[in-house]
Write a protein that holds these residues in place. Structure first.
Motif, PDB file in Angstrom:
ATOM      1  N   ASN A  87       0.817  -1.207   0.000  1.00  0.00           N
ATOM      2  CA  ASN A  87       0.000   0.000   0.000  1.00  0.00           C
ATOM      3  C   ASN A  87       0.854   1.261   0.000  1.00  0.00           C
ATOM      4  N   LEU A  88       1.977   1.207   0.723  1.00  0.00           N
ATOM      5  CA  LEU A  88       2.908   2.331   0.669  1.00  0.00           C
ATOM      6  C   LEU A  88       3.387   2.531  -0.774  1.00  0.00           C
ATOM      7  N   GLY A  89       3.672   1.428  -1.456  1.00  0.00           N
ATOM      8  CA  GLY A  89       4.145   1.509  -2.844  1.00  0.00           C
ATOM      9  C   GLY A  89       3.126   2.156  -3.765  1.00  0.00           C
ATOM     10  N   ILE A  90       1.858   1.797  -3.593  1.00  0.00           N
ATOM     11  CA  ILE A  90       0.811   2.404  -4.422  1.00  0.00           C
ATOM     12  C   ILE A  90       0.736   3.905  -4.136  1.00  0.00           C
ATOM     13  N   ALA A  91       0.727   4.258  -2.844  1.00  0.00           N
ATOM     14  CA  ALA A  91       0.656   5.677  -2.474  1.00  0.00           C
ATOM     15  C   ALA A  91       1.850   6.427  -3.070  1.00  0.00           C
ATOM     16  N   PHE A  92       3.017   5.834  -2.945  1.00  0.00           N
ATOM     17  CA  PHE A  92       4.249   6.442  -3.443  1.00  0.00           C
ATOM     18  C   PHE A  92       4.146   6.710  -4.948  1.00  0.00           C
ATOM     19  N   GLN A  93       3.660   5.731  -5.689  1.00  0.00           N
ATOM     20  CA  GLN A  93       3.579   5.867  -7.143  1.00  0.00           C
ATOM     21  C   GLN A  93       2.543   6.913  -7.547  1.00  0.00           C
ATOM     22  N   LEU A  94       1.409   6.931  -6.847  1.00  0.00           N
ATOM     23  CA  LEU A  94       0.374   7.911  -7.179  1.00  0.00           C
ATOM     24  C   LEU A  94       0.887   9.336  -6.949  1.00  0.00           C
ATOM     25  N   ILE A  95       1.635   9.518  -5.863  1.00  0.00           N
ATOM     26  CA  ILE A  95       2.194  10.850  -5.596  1.00  0.00           C
ATOM     27  C   ILE A  95       3.211  11.202  -6.692  1.00  0.00           C
ATOM     28  N   ASP A  96       4.010  10.227  -7.082  1.00  0.00           N
ATOM     29  CA  ASP A  96       4.947  10.444  -8.198  1.00  0.00           C
ATOM     30  C   ASP A  96       4.207  10.895  -9.451  1.00  0.00           C
ATOM     31  N   ASP A  97       3.093  10.235  -9.720  1.00  0.00           N
ATOM     32  CA  ASP A  97       2.292  10.580 -10.900  1.00  0.00           C
ATOM     33  C   ASP A  97       1.798  12.020 -10.810  1.00  0.00           C
ATOM     34  N   ALA A  98       1.359  12.417  -9.615  1.00  0.00           N
ATOM     35  CA  ALA A  98       0.866  13.792  -9.428  1.00  0.00           C
ATOM     36  C   ALA A  98       2.017  14.779  -9.579  1.00  0.00           C
ATOM     37  N   LEU A  99       3.180  14.417  -8.975  1.00  0.00           N
ATOM     38  CA  LEU A  99       4.338  15.315  -9.036  1.00  0.00           C
ATOM     39  C   LEU A  99       4.801  15.532 -10.472  1.00  0.00           C
ATOM     40  N   ASP A 100       4.609  14.540 -11.314  1.00  0.00           N
ATOM     41  CA  ASP A 100       5.070  14.678 -12.695  1.00  0.00           C
ATOM     42  C   ASP A 100       4.376  15.838 -13.402  1.00  0.00           C
ATOM     43  N   TYR A 101       3.209  16.219 -12.922  1.00  0.00           N
ATOM     44  CA  TYR A 101       2.508  17.367 -13.504  1.00  0.00           C
ATOM     45  C   TYR A 101       2.593  18.598 -12.611  1.00  0.00           C
ATOM     46  N   GLY A 102       3.150  18.433 -11.394  1.00  0.00           N
ATOM     47  CA  GLY A 102       3.068  19.553 -10.472  1.00  0.00           C
ATOM     48  C   GLY A 102       4.374  19.979  -9.826  1.00  0.00           C
ATOM     49  N   GLY A 103       5.397  19.145  -9.866  1.00  0.00           N
ATOM     50  CA  GLY A 103       6.640  19.484  -9.171  1.00  0.00           C
ATOM     51  C   GLY A 103       7.509  20.390 -10.020  1.00  0.00           C
ATOM     52  N   SER A 104       8.669  20.739  -9.471  1.00  0.00           N
ATOM     53  CA  SER A 104       9.626  21.503 -10.263  1.00  0.00           C
ATOM     54  C   SER A 104      10.750  20.559 -10.665  1.00  0.00           C
ATOM     55  N   SER A 105      11.383  20.851 -11.777  1.00  0.00           N
ATOM     56  CA  SER A 105      12.407  19.970 -12.319  1.00  0.00           C
ATOM     57  C   SER A 105      13.508  19.716 -11.301  1.00  0.00           C
ATOM     58  N   ALA A 106      13.922  20.787 -10.579  1.00  0.00           N
ATOM     59  CA  ALA A 106      15.019  20.638  -9.626  1.00  0.00           C
ATOM     60  C   ALA A 106      14.630  19.706  -8.489  1.00  0.00           C
ATOM     61  N   LYS A 107      13.409  19.835  -8.020  1.00  0.00           N
ATOM     62  CA  LYS A 107      12.935  19.048  -6.893  1.00  0.00           C
ATOM     63  C   LYS A 107      12.793  17.572  -7.283  1.00  0.00           C
ATOM     64  N   LEU A 108      12.345  17.361  -8.485  1.00  0.00           N
ATOM     65  CA  LEU A 108      12.034  16.001  -8.907  1.00  0.00           C
ATOM     66  C   LEU A 108      13.236  15.234  -9.420  1.00  0.00           C
ATOM     67  N   GLY A 109      14.222  15.954  -9.935  1.00  0.00           N
ATOM     68  CA  GLY A 109      15.304  15.260 -10.618  1.00  0.00           C
ATOM     69  C   GLY A 109      14.844  14.694 -11.942  1.00  0.00           C
ATOM     70  N   LYS A 110      13.672  15.066 -12.386  1.00  0.00           N
ATOM     71  CA  LYS A 110      13.299  14.747 -13.754  1.00  0.00           C
ATOM     72  C   LYS A 110      12.461  15.902 -14.289  1.00  0.00           C
ATOM     73  N   ASN A 111      12.178  15.902 -15.557  1.00  0.00           N
ATOM     74  CA  ASN A 111      11.481  17.023 -16.138  1.00  0.00           C
ATOM     75  C   ASN A 111       9.992  16.919 -15.856  1.00  0.00           C
ATOM     76  N   VAL A 112       9.385  18.054 -15.492  1.00  0.00           N
ATOM     77  CA  VAL A 112       7.936  18.075 -15.368  1.00  0.00           C
ATOM     78  C   VAL A 112       7.343  17.748 -16.733  1.00  0.00           C
ATOM     79  N   GLY A 113       6.322  16.904 -16.729  1.00  0.00           N
ATOM     80  CA  GLY A 113       5.678  16.579 -17.990  1.00  0.00           C
ATOM     81  C   GLY A 113       6.315  15.410 -18.723  1.00  0.00           C
ATOM     82  N   ASP A 114       7.286  14.727 -18.091  1.00  0.00           N
ATOM     83  CA  ASP A 114       7.889  13.549 -18.742  1.00  0.00           C
ATOM     84  C   ASP A 114       6.825  12.525 -19.126  1.00  0.00           C
TER      85      ASP A 114
END
Lengths: 338, 338
Positions: free
Chosen positions: B216-243
């Motif tokens: 369940n932690l893994g599912i939560a972790f992945q869902l947050i990752d999915d949200a961050l991909d559209y909402g985080g900043s490139s520096a914070k994520l270590g990947k490009n927003v919108g990948d």
């Protein structure tokens, strides 16, 4: 002197894989069923990709080694079926990943899976088959067999990387090349044979005998493959003659021709294989140089040497139909070159 | 109500991973040494590629779960160090293969290994790390832990293929998407946590508790990752927003926005993600639509639901610093989205 095989009483002129095939036929049928079942998945792409390669029918030499070794060691359990299937899956996974790495278009006379489903599916279905292989090994429950096969998995990958690095280096020596094929080909042959005596609970010297038999057979097998790549026909090989040449692979025939060649010849090999600059007629020139320096014959001769080591490794084992069949397979592998 | 963590007595305003990091610090140092040693090879390219990824320092959340679970279960042996390292290698191998499959350019703020050494090396070094992972598991000698981790390896690959197939299907439902991330992300979290009680020889209900916690932690972790991909900043994520958007990945935010959208909006998503036809301004439009339909908030809300399940899975265990740290990690993962 012909080897008389019990299941086929006419005097053989050519060594054959048939006696081995006949001895393991019943078990192999169970392996084939398990292959189909374990390559199954609700994710439709997995059985599609896996079955494309599996049904294109390699010789299944590696799982046959596991089955024959287990039978020859008097094993009466069920574990060898799963281990043989795991061995074939490890091999299939390697082929899928190899095609991506080598950018191959053909495999066993069919379009490579990567051409039909893309590199992505080839990478991932390979990973899936490797995962299934480990699952089956775990089900068998022999920690020792698991150790041998997981060692092989790491060594195979290491050998592939080694080959990737060596691919562009004309200065590769015969020893360096041998180190590559020991890892990328011989390790799985060796493990496939060794798990037979392991599940059968045979003493350490039997394990060593089968390990040595498998490893040396694997080297011989690969060297003959290398020679065939410059000498066979496309239909016979299921791949294009000259694939290794076009991919810039440095195999033993090339190592020998390069080292025996003139400066001008070495420049030719360097341009084609290291530089990747190949013109019309270059493959024909390469084959001509291989012939001039007897590089193909000597590669076959080297293969024969390892074949002898394989046969001597089994020599102390008591005579049996299995032993004779395993020894005939060595001769069969080497005779493919003619 | 703040969770008071023994190693840090100020009242916390934000949940943190630090209590967990502190509890496993000594073991983690041993894991880090083992990582460097087992990623070593005479084939120079292997440690180069492996260390590029390993030293770029992910959070090592998965091996921390193994270490913390083993400690919490009172394990006093050495096996958890190897199992945690194997878990991290399985994860690293997956990242290497993912970058090839996704054709990613960046990973953790650095150029992806495939951009530096090529797809070939990424495939093969991934295979090598997977082989080393199995070797280490075999060395630990727990058939049950081997079973759990080899199941995970097959399931992860199956999930990746599932995602590959779903990537181009806008009609993916939330349930179908969950099935993908259960396989490709949650399976390893789950296995990482479960092997703790397994090596410690704890009863079946403890294994089930940690398995459920990890999954369940893994599912939560992945869902947050999915949200961050559209909402985080490139520096914070270590990947490009919108990948994910550019790669045509259908993640939960998109599934929700698509299903809640107008015909015109659905045509937009279909053109971009299924058709792969992306113009300037499309990413901004996508983010706007996600906001309009509260798709990111609801993705985080879904993540919070799985986070609660993870915490309840551990609820019956007796109170300890480890239990509190593992529970705080759930809150930390979900809080990343803000």
């Amino acid at each position: 002197m012909g080897v008389v095989v019990p299941l086929d009483d006419r005097q053989k002129s050519e060594p054959s894989v048939e006696p081995l095939v006949a001895l393991v036929a019943a078990d192999m049928e169970r392996v084939n069923r398990l292959i189909l079942s374990k390559a199954g998945s609700d994710v439709a792409m997995i059985p599609e990709v896996a079955n494309h390669l599996i049904s294109s029918g390699g010789k299944r030499l590696r799982p046959m080694l596991t089955l024959a070794a287990a039978q020859m060691c008097g094993y009466e359990g069920e574990g060898h079926i799963r281990l043989a299937t795991a061995v074939e899956f490890m091999h299939t996974a390697t082929l899928l990943h190899d095609d991506v790495v080598d950018e191959s278009d053909m495999r066993r006379g069919k379009l490579a899976a990567r051409k039909l489903w893309g590199n992505q599916a080839s990478v991932l279905v390979g990973d899936f088959l490797l995962g299934q292989a480990f699952r089956m090994m775990v089900e068998v429950g022999s920690m020792q067999a698991l150790g041998v096969l997981s060692d092989a998995a790491a060594i195979i990958a290491e050998g592939e990387v080694m080959q990737l690095a060596a691919a562009k280096n004309m200065a590769t020596t015969e020893d360096e090349y041998l180190a590559v094929i020991r890892a990328k080909t011989a390790a799985l042959f060796s493990a496939a044979a060794e798990v037979g005596p392991i599940v059968a609970g045979r003493p350490r010297e039997d394990e060593a005998a089968f390990r040595s038999y498998g490893g040396n057979l694997g080297i011989a097998f690969q060297l003959i493959d290398d020679a065939l790549d410059y000498g066979g026909s496309s239909a016979k090989l299921g791949k294009n003659v000259g694939d290794d040449f076009r991919e810039g692979k440095i195999t033993l025939p090339v190592v020998l021709a390069y080292r025996r060649g003139s400066d001008e010849e070495r420049a030719f090999w360097t341009r084609c294989l290291q530089g990747g600059e190949i013109h019309d007629g270059d493959l024909a020139r390469a084959i001509e140089l291989l012939k001039k320096h007897e590089a193909l014959e000597d590669t076959v001769e080297r293969a024969r040497h390892y074949g002898k080591m394989a046969k001597d490794a089994l020599a102390p084992m008591k005579d049996s139909a299995h032993k004779r069949a395993l020894i005939e397979v060595v001769d069969f592998c080497v005779a493919r070159a003619h």
